[in-house]
Scaffold this active site. Structure first.
Site, mmCIF file in Angstrom:
data_model
loop_
_atom_site.group_PDB
_atom_site.id
_atom_site.type_symbol
_atom_site.label_atom_id
_atom_site.label_comp_id
_atom_site.label_asym_id
_atom_site.label_seq_id
_atom_site.Cartn_x
_atom_site.Cartn_y
_atom_site.Cartn_z
ATOM 1 N N ASP A 1 27.511 47.925 50.568
ATOM 2 C CA ASP A 1 28.844 48.398 50.923
ATOM 3 C C ASP A 1 29.363 49.434 49.937
ATOM 4 O O ASP A 1 30.032 50.395 50.324
ATOM 5 C CB ASP A 1 29.817 47.217 50.985
ATOM 6 N N LYS B 1 47.876 39.045 32.156
ATOM 7 C CA LYS B 1 49.227 39.611 32.120
ATOM 8 C C LYS B 1 49.742 39.731 33.551
ATOM 9 O O LYS B 1 49.009 40.145 34.446
ATOM 10 C CB LYS B 1 49.230 40.991 31.448
ATOM 11 N N ARG C 1 55.579 38.677 41.682
ATOM 12 C CA ARG C 1 55.080 38.579 40.307
ATOM 13 C C ARG C 1 53.669 38.024 40.429
ATOM 14 O O ARG C 1 53.469 36.912 40.918
ATOM 15 C CB ARG C 1 55.961 37.666 39.463
ATOM 16 N N ASP D 1 49.137 38.821 39.296
ATOM 17 C CA ASP D 1 48.146 39.559 38.508
ATOM 18 C C ASP D 1 47.862 40.924 39.107
ATOM 19 O O ASP D 1 47.351 41.815 38.428
ATOM 20 C CB ASP D 1 46.832 38.778 38.443
ATOM 21 N N THR E 1 37.622 41.688 54.963
ATOM 22 C CA THR E 1 36.488 40.826 54.644
ATOM 23 C C THR E 1 35.934 41.122 53.253
ATOM 24 O O THR E 1 34.842 40.663 52.910
ATOM 25 C CB THR E 1 35.371 40.996 55.691
ATOM 26 N N TYR F 1 37.696 42.264 49.144
ATOM 27 C CA TYR F 1 38.506 41.690 48.066
ATOM 28 C C TYR F 1 39.686 40.897 48.614
ATOM 29 O O TYR F 1 40.034 39.820 48.112
ATOM 30 C CB TYR F 1 38.985 42.832 47.167
ATOM 31 N N SER G 1 38.821 37.301 49.495
ATOM 32 C CA SER G 1 38.619 36.427 48.343
ATOM 33 C C SER G 1 39.931 36.067 47.667
ATOM 34 O O SER G 1 40.016 35.068 46.951
ATOM 35 C CB SER G 1 37.672 37.091 47.330
ATOM 36 N N ALA H 1 46.742 36.132 42.657
ATOM 37 C CA ALA H 1 47.224 35.050 41.796
ATOM 38 C C ALA H 1 48.735 35.131 41.583
ATOM 39 O O ALA H 1 49.207 35.272 40.459
ATOM 40 C CB ALA H 1 46.492 35.081 40.452
#
EC number: 2.7.1.23
Length: 271
Positions: A64, A143, A160, A162, A173, A175, A178, A197
């Site tokens: 990819d 951070k 807020r 990451d 399909t 990043y 995931s 996150a």
């Protein structure tokens, strides 16, 4: 047809396959040229994928990342088909054992599978288009960044987290998946906003109409990076603004008859 072959050159097998496919296609009467990096490996005259480049088809041997890199090198639309020489290969529709058979069957006009891209402006300057995603991430680990998100001028949220992924259905399909984003049928035109996150449990992904204009304002004073399709990155700071819109120029893939959900089942082993 005029066919350009692009290949990763860090492995022996793709380079050898580029050579043998070139011989086969020339025997069939096609005009075959090689992108400059693989041309140097094989001793052929190189071709640059610049604004003066023209071809009926680009065959990419790799994963990819190779496909994304090739499409970002082009400044105009050329149909692309990928032969999987990587791992998952969600953008490479042809497996090695089917390469000769499928390439032999192709003729003009090529059946096309257009894929929506997003165009990105950073502080008023265009930084190109993304086929998978644009990602804002901290430049230092552990951070948290703060983002204000606007759609068509209206603030819809403040994250807020990451980082933040602004993705396409094709990138759903990758990043974005995931990070907890939805899998989106690649024939749908929409934009995904997926926080990385997030600090608040209430922060959830958004699926936004592709005709909308999305504005991301970096409220945080911490330094961050903008990464486009995992290829190019830009340093961004406090009060940086990103504008994301649907690109008028989709990426053109050759439709070799593999449906989206067939690929999801095979590549992601959901069933």
């Amino acid at each position: 047809m005029k066919i350009c072959i692009v290949s990763r050159i860090d492995l022996k097998e793709p380079v050898e396959l580029a050579q043998s496919l070139g011989w086969m296609l020339r025997d069939q009467g096609h005009d075959v040229v090689y992108e400059q990096s693989v041309a140097a490996e094989l001793g052929y005259a190189p071709v640059s994928l610049s604004k003066d480049f023209s071809a009926d088809l680009i065959v990419v041997l790799g994963g990819d990342g190779s496909v994304l890199r090739t499409i970002r090198m082009l400044d105009h639309q050329v149909p692309v088909v990928g032969i999987n020489q990587g791992q998952v290969g969600f953008l490479t529709d042809i497996e090695r054992d089917k390469a000769e058979e499928i390439l032999t069957s192709l003729s003009l006009p090529l059946p096309l599978d257009p894929r929506m891209r997003i165009s990105i402006e950073f502080n008023g300057r265009s930084v190109g288009s993304a086929l998978n995603e644009a990602v804002i991430v901290t430049s230092r680990p552990a951070k948290i960044l703060k983002f204000a998100v606007f759609v068509n001028g209206r603030q819809i949220d403040e994250f807020r987290a990451d980082g933040l992924i602004i993705g396409t259905p094709t990138g759903s399909t990758a990043y974005a998946m995931s990070a907890g984003g939805p899998i989106v049928d690649s024939t749908i035109e929409a934009m995904l906003l997926v926080p990385l996150a997030p600090y608040m449990l209430s922060s959830r992904p958004y699926l936004i109409n592709s005709n909308s204009e999305v504005e991301i304002r970096l409220v945080s004073v911490k330094p961050a990076l903008l990464v486009i399709d995992g290829q190019d990155q830009y340093e961004i700071g406090e009060n940086a603004t990103l504008l994301i819109r649907k690109s008028p120029d989709p990426a053109l893939f050759v439709d070799v008859g593999r449906g989206f959900f067939d690929k999801v089942e095979q590549k992601l082993r959901l069933l």
